[in-house]
Write a protein that holds these residues in place. Sequence first.
Motif, PDB file in Angstrom:
ATOM      1  N   UNK A   1       0.838  -1.183   0.000  1.00 37.03           N
ATOM      2  CA  UNK A   1       0.000   0.000   0.000  1.00 37.03           C
ATOM      3  C   UNK A   1       0.879   1.239   0.000  1.00 37.03           C
ATOM      4  N   UNK A   2       0.574   2.173  -0.857  1.00 40.91           N
ATOM      5  CA  UNK A   2       1.334   3.399  -0.965  1.00 40.91           C
ATOM      6  C   UNK A   2       0.683   4.493  -0.126  1.00 40.91           C
ATOM      7  N   UNK A   3       1.490   5.137   0.669  1.00 40.85           N
ATOM      8  CA  UNK A   3       0.969   6.244   1.478  1.00 40.85           C
ATOM      9  C   UNK A   3       0.777   7.462   0.587  1.00 40.85           C
ATOM     10  N   UNK A   4      -0.244   8.212   0.852  1.00 43.79           N
ATOM     11  CA  UNK A   4      -0.516   9.418   0.087  1.00 43.79           C
ATOM     12  C   UNK A   4      -0.970  10.530   1.016  1.00 43.79           C
ATOM     13  N   UNK A   5      -0.716  11.721   0.582  1.00 41.13           N
ATOM     14  CA  UNK A   5      -1.169  12.890   1.316  1.00 41.13           C
ATOM     15  C   UNK A   5      -2.134  13.635   0.415  1.00 41.13           C
ATOM     16  N   UNK A   6      -3.325  13.868   0.926  1.00 43.40           N
ATOM     17  CA  UNK A   6      -4.326  14.608   0.174  1.00 43.40           C
ATOM     18  C   UNK A   6      -4.906  15.669   1.098  1.00 43.40           C
TER      19      UNK A   6
END
Length: 152
Positions: A1-6
């Motif tokens: 799973x890739x971490x993302x910032x939104x």
Amino acid sequence: MTAALRLEPVPGLSMIQAGDDLAALTAKAVQRAGLKLEGGDVVCVAQKVVSKAEGRQVDLDDVQPSAQAVSLGAETDKDPRLVQLILDESTEVLRQRPGILIVRHRLGLVCANAGIDQSNIDHGGGDQALLLPLDPDRSAPVSHRAKWPDLH
């Protein structure tokens, strides 16, 4: 799973007043905007909004400057009443020059003018200033424990 910032702005938050339930108002704005919060989401609010809700706005007409505030005001070209608030919120003046006072805030922060802000607030016909929250560590968890509607 890739971490993302939104980042999602929350529109429609009304002008915050002293005593407002910031968590409830923010939750309602999130809901009205159709945003869905999920586990691990973080809701951030600006310090200024927390300060307003906590009633940290001061009328400068109610401030009596000390001799030190008058002297520093002359040195820095600042209103001595504002300088008095800066001194009251600080433990140490580190530097001063025209237009600015660098201080160690009572919370341990080193900042300009003790973080006191005069912009984007209702001045109500007089000079007003907004101080930092009394205890930001306490302010944050209070909002966290608020009864948020089911926004999942």
